[in-house]
Motif scaffolding. Structure first.
Motif, PDB file in Angstrom:
ATOM      1  N   GLN A 136       0.834  -1.206   0.000  1.00  0.00           N
ATOM      2  CA  GLN A 136       0.000   0.000   0.000  1.00  0.00           C
ATOM      3  C   GLN A 136       0.866   1.251   0.000  1.00  0.00           C
ATOM      4  N   GLU A 140       0.794   4.151  -2.797  1.00  0.00           N
ATOM      5  CA  GLU A 140       0.523   5.556  -2.479  1.00  0.00           C
ATOM      6  C   GLU A 140       1.586   6.473  -3.075  1.00  0.00           C
ATOM      7  N   SER A 143       0.760   6.669  -6.732  1.00  0.00           N
ATOM      8  CA  SER A 143      -0.485   7.410  -6.991  1.00  0.00           C
ATOM      9  C   SER A 143      -0.291   8.917  -6.809  1.00  0.00           C
ATOM     10  N   GLU A 144       0.560   9.325  -5.875  1.00  0.00           N
ATOM     11  CA  GLU A 144       0.821  10.755  -5.696  1.00  0.00           C
ATOM     12  C   GLU A 144       1.423  11.359  -6.964  1.00  0.00           C
ATOM     13  N   SER A 154      -8.131  11.856  -6.779  1.00  0.00           N
ATOM     14  CA  SER A 154      -7.332  11.111  -5.800  1.00  0.00           C
ATOM     15  C   SER A 154      -7.679   9.622  -5.830  1.00  0.00           C
ATOM     16  N   ASP A 155      -8.964   9.313  -5.896  1.00  0.00           N
ATOM     17  CA  ASP A 155      -9.393   7.907  -5.915  1.00  0.00           C
ATOM     18  C   ASP A 155      -8.933   7.209  -7.193  1.00  0.00           C
ATOM     19  N   HIS A 158      -5.190   6.635  -6.999  1.00  0.00           N
ATOM     20  CA  HIS A 158      -4.854   5.564  -6.056  1.00  0.00           C
ATOM     21  C   HIS A 158      -5.121   4.195  -6.688  1.00  0.00           C
TER      22      HIS A 158
END
Length: 206
Positions: A136, A140, A143-144, A154-155, A158
């Protein structure tokens, strides 16, 4: 219990951190050879060349010893991913570096790979939580960067991060089971090219 042939000679005093590293190294050998459930604290102590009470001074039980070892390796995996993403500002190269990080982990850290991904303890909650948390954290970080560079929410970012990290993890784990039927560099490039063709389709923000 008689010491194993690989047992270290007893009696040497070591600083606490050095002793802890020694115990973790011996435990890793025993866990990988026998699996968690068949591993015995007596054998780990013998392998390290210490008495069983000394082992218990550092680790109150076999699970705590295993979790300390697991923490080292999942932290290493996360750090490899972090360094890969920080190594270049070019996104295509970031994708390649991320896949390389996972392939390097499974190929150069063979015993660590087995402890993290092939343990007979994988379904025990604290073990599962540590492995899932490390993946995870990698997702993250990815995804950033995706959110910074695209118009994704954001979703959405991610979910894409989870997908990319999952692809890297699963393909690296599968590759190592094939015993290098495809050379590592070629396998990394193959999977990175597939991932890049997908993620590069998202438009960059201005």
């Amino acid at each position: 219990m008689t010491a194993t042939p690989d047992a270290k000679p007893r009696g040497t005093r070591l600083p606490r951190l050095a002793r802890r590293r020694q115990l973790l190294s011996a435990a890793q050998e025993v866990f990988v050879e026998n699996g968690y459930h068949a591993a015995a604290m007596d054998e780990i102590a013998d392998r390290a060349g210490v008495s069983k009470p000394v082992l218990y001074q550092h680790f109150p039980g076999k699970l705590e010893l295993y979790l300390a070892l697991l923490d080292l390796h999942v932290d290493d995996m996360v750090n490899r991913c972090r360094e890969a993403l920080a190594a270049t500002p070019e996104n295509k190269l970031r994708v390649q570096a991320t896949f390389s990080a996972f392939f390097d982990f499974v190929s150069t850290q063979g015993e660590a790979f087995r402890l993290v991904f092939e343990s007979d303890l994988r379904n025990v909650a604290p073990v599962r939580q540590r492995v899932e948390r490390s993946l995870q954290e990698c997702a993250e970080m990815v995804s950033e960067l995706i959110q910074e560079d695209t118009g994704c929410t954001s979703d959405e970012a991610h979910l894409l991060g989870v997908g990319l990290v999952g692809m890297a993890e699963v393909s690296a784990r599968y590759w190592v089971t094939t015993h290098g039927s495809i050379p590592k560099d070629a396998a990394e490039q193959l999977m990175a090219r597939l991932a890049w063709r997908g993620i590069s389709g998202f438009p960059r923000t201005a």
